[in-house]
Design a protein around this motif. Structure first.
Motif, PDB file in Angstrom:
ATOM      1  N   LEU A 142       0.847  -1.107  -0.012  1.00  0.00           N
ATOM      2  CA  LEU A 142       0.098  -0.081  -0.111  1.00  0.00           C
ATOM      3  C   LEU A 142       0.822   1.061  -0.005  1.00  0.00           C
ATOM      4  CD1 LEU A 142      -2.450  -1.209   2.716  1.00  0.00           C
ATOM      5  CD2 LEU A 142      -2.639  -1.253   0.239  1.00  0.00           C
ATOM      6  N   GLN A 143       1.563   1.264  -1.031  1.00  0.00           N
ATOM      7  CA  GLN A 143       2.709   2.484  -1.303  1.00  0.00           C
ATOM      8  C   GLN A 143       1.886   3.813  -0.917  1.00  0.00           C
ATOM      9  OE1 GLN A 143       5.207   2.323  -4.312  1.00  0.00           O
ATOM     10  NE2 GLN A 143       5.048   0.020  -4.451  1.00  0.00           N
ATOM     11  N   ALA A 165       5.881   2.936   8.970  1.00  0.00           N
ATOM     12  CA  ALA A 165       6.565   4.130   8.915  1.00  0.00           C
ATOM     13  C   ALA A 165       6.750   4.537   7.422  1.00  0.00           C
ATOM     14  CB  ALA A 165       7.696   4.134   9.963  1.00  0.00           C
ATOM     15  N   ASN A 166       7.114   3.683   6.562  1.00  0.00           N
ATOM     16  CA  ASN A 166       7.417   3.995   5.122  1.00  0.00           C
ATOM     17  C   ASN A 166       6.199   4.291   4.356  1.00  0.00           C
ATOM     18  OD1 ASN A 166      10.005   3.355   5.823  1.00  0.00           O
ATOM     19  ND2 ASN A 166       9.807   1.175   5.188  1.00  0.00           N
ATOM     20  N   CYS A 167       4.951   3.905   4.795  1.00  0.00           N
ATOM     21  CA  CYS A 167       3.813   4.797   4.322  1.00  0.00           C
ATOM     22  C   CYS A 167       3.672   6.216   4.381  1.00  0.00           C
ATOM     23  CB  CYS A 167       2.517   3.856   4.654  1.00  0.00           C
ATOM     24  SG  CYS A 167       2.709   2.007   4.240  1.00  0.00           S
ATOM     25  N   THR A 168       4.467   7.089   3.978  1.00  0.00           N
ATOM     26  CA  THR A 168       4.770   8.289   4.058  1.00  0.00           C
ATOM     27  C   THR A 168       3.604   9.307   4.005  1.00  0.00           C
ATOM     28  OG1 THR A 168       5.561   8.662   2.052  1.00  0.00           O
ATOM     29  CG2 THR A 168       7.391   8.064   4.141  1.00  0.00           C
ATOM     30  N   SER A 179       5.043  12.415   9.101  1.00  0.00           N
ATOM     31  CA  SER A 179       4.762  13.888   9.420  1.00  0.00           C
ATOM     32  C   SER A 179       3.472  14.137   8.945  1.00  0.00           C
ATOM     33  CB  SER A 179       5.848  14.694   8.617  1.00  0.00           C
ATOM     34  OG  SER A 179       5.661  14.533   7.341  1.00  0.00           O
ATOM     35  N   ARG A 180       2.577  13.647   8.298  1.00  0.00           N
ATOM     36  CA  ARG A 180       1.366  13.840   7.956  1.00  0.00           C
ATOM     37  C   ARG A 180       0.349  13.489   8.843  1.00  0.00           C
ATOM     38  NH1 ARG A 180       1.027  13.438   1.235  1.00  0.00           N
ATOM     39  NH2 ARG A 180       2.900  14.715   0.761  1.00  0.00           N
ATOM     40  N   LEU A 181       0.851  12.634   9.667  1.00  0.00           N
ATOM     41  CA  LEU A 181      -0.571  12.151  10.648  1.00  0.00           C
ATOM     42  C   LEU A 181      -1.093  12.794  11.665  1.00  0.00           C
ATOM     43  CD1 LEU A 181      -0.932   8.889  10.908  1.00  0.00           C
ATOM     44  CD2 LEU A 181       0.479   8.759  12.912  1.00  0.00           C
ATOM     45  N   ASN A 182      -2.649  12.985  11.412  1.00  0.00           N
ATOM     46  CA  ASN A 182      -3.312  13.701  12.279  1.00  0.00           C
ATOM     47  C   ASN A 182      -4.427  13.052  12.817  1.00  0.00           C
ATOM     48  OD1 ASN A 182      -5.484  13.227  10.200  1.00  0.00           O
ATOM     49  ND2 ASN A 182      -4.602  14.766   9.104  1.00  0.00           N
ATOM     50  N   GLN A 183      -4.454  11.435  12.543  1.00  0.00           N
ATOM     51  CA  GLN A 183      -5.202  10.735  13.615  1.00  0.00           C
ATOM     52  C   GLN A 183      -4.663   9.430  13.767  1.00  0.00           C
ATOM     53  OE1 GLN A 183      -8.978  10.254  11.936  1.00  0.00           O
ATOM     54  NE2 GLN A 183      -9.863   8.646  13.354  1.00  0.00           N
ATOM     55  N   PHE A 184      -4.423   8.999  14.925  1.00  0.00           N
ATOM     56  CA  PHE A 184      -3.621   7.719  15.234  1.00  0.00           C
ATOM     57  C   PHE A 184      -4.324   7.028  16.613  1.00  0.00           C
ATOM     58  CE2 PHE A 184      -0.415   5.245  17.353  1.00  0.00           C
ATOM     59  CZ  PHE A 184       0.146   4.348  16.336  1.00  0.00           C
ATOM     60  N   ASN A 185      -4.893   5.950  16.500  1.00  0.00           N
ATOM     61  CA  ASN A 185      -5.760   5.532  17.555  1.00  0.00           C
ATOM     62  C   ASN A 185      -5.175   3.741  17.623  1.00  0.00           C
ATOM     63  OD1 ASN A 185      -7.529   4.258  19.420  1.00  0.00           O
ATOM     64  ND2 ASN A 185      -8.946   5.758  18.821  1.00  0.00           N
TER      65      ASN A 185
END
Length: 286
Positions: free
Chosen positions: A39-40, A61-64, A88-94
């Motif tokens: 899932l690049q 972490a390579n799914c940037t 760096s683009r992550l705005n939701q993490f659960n």
């Protein structure tokens, strides 16, 4: 959707997929270690409310392009990879309601504490400090080890106590090696002792064994080439000397004849021979 099985293998052919929502199914197994190759261009990954297990792959972490990662309500274990700081683009993490442990990477501390509700996770944004958690775990481990050692010692002590209780008690004055020969003639206790002196009461082998405590080493009063001398204490308190002859090669008839001759000898400087006994292969002089 009611999907079952593992992570779908066919998704690797969807090379341009940007969003994957497999939430609220019955999927299980591990998240593929090569998920970044499959899932690049993924931006939204939702695997929540399934039965995924194992560790969160570092390759995630390579799914940037990821903006949202929802892995809550699974059976994931291990730590949160520090490499996730690269997202760096992550705005939701659960990752709530899993079995994760260790310190939360500082790059993820911006998300709500409820998103990290795991029993063994520590660090911001959670209120529990990792140092205190580590000390607590160490205390539990040490306590468990000490407790286990104590229980083991108690079990060993109980086993030893039972074994000692079951062991036959050694009779006082007995020595297994010294009077081993005496045990071989116990079956002949009824054998009579041939006495030369009429003044001496009639005796049996059983009387000699009682008087010498079954010929224990404590009653040995001398040892020579001819044999071993034992002290015999009679019921009336008087004493006799009993000699066990060493390796005599005489037949019973020869021995009886010689004893009759010696029994008739009376001399001031010689201790009189009062009698003798033949018990199996043993020859005893009184």
């Amino acid at each position: 959707m009611g999907l079952k099985g593992g992570f779908p293998d066919g998704l690797e052919n969807c090379s341009s997929m940007t969003s994957l929502d497999l939430s609220s199914n019955s999927l299980s197994g591990t998240i593929p270690a090569d998920i970044s190759k499959r899932l690049q261009y993924i931006t939204n990954l939702d695997l929540s409310y399934n039965g995924f297990s194992g560790e969160i792959p570092e390759a995630l972490a390579n799914c940037t392009y990821l903006n949202a990662v929802n892995l809550q309500h699974n059976k994931l274990t291990g730590i949160l990879p520090g490499q996730l700081a690269a997202l760096s683009r992550l705005n939701q993490f659960n990752v709530a309601d899993n079995q994760l442990s260790g310190q939360i990477p500082s790059s993820l501390s911006k998300f709500p504490s409820s998103n990290f509700a795991n029993q063994d996770l520590c660090g911001k944004p959670l209120s529990n400090d990792c140092t205190a958690t580590s000390s607590s775990r160490t205390g539990v481990i040490v306590g468990s080890a000490v407790g286990g050692a104590v229980i083991t010692l108690i079990i060993v002590a109980v086993i030893l106590f039972i074994l000692v209780r079951k062991m036959p008690a050694k009779k006082k004055g007995k020595d297994v090696e010294e009077n081993k020969w005496a045990k071989t003639i116990k079956g002949a206790k009824g054998v009579k002792v041939s006495m030369f002196e009429k003044s001496v009461s009639k005796m049996k082998l059983n009387d000699l064994m009682k008087a010498t405590g079954d010929f224990t080493k404590e009653n040995i009063i001398g040892t020579g080439r001819s044999g071993t001398m034992y002290r015999a204490t009679l019921p009336d308190g008087s004493f006799l000397a009993i000699e066990r002859l060493q390796d005599t090669q005489h037949s019973d008839n020869q021995f009886t004849s010689e004893m009759s001759t010696l029994g008739s000898v009376r001399q001031r400087n010689l201790v009189p021979l009062l009698g003798y006994c033949i018990a199996k292969n043993e020859r005893l002089l009184v």
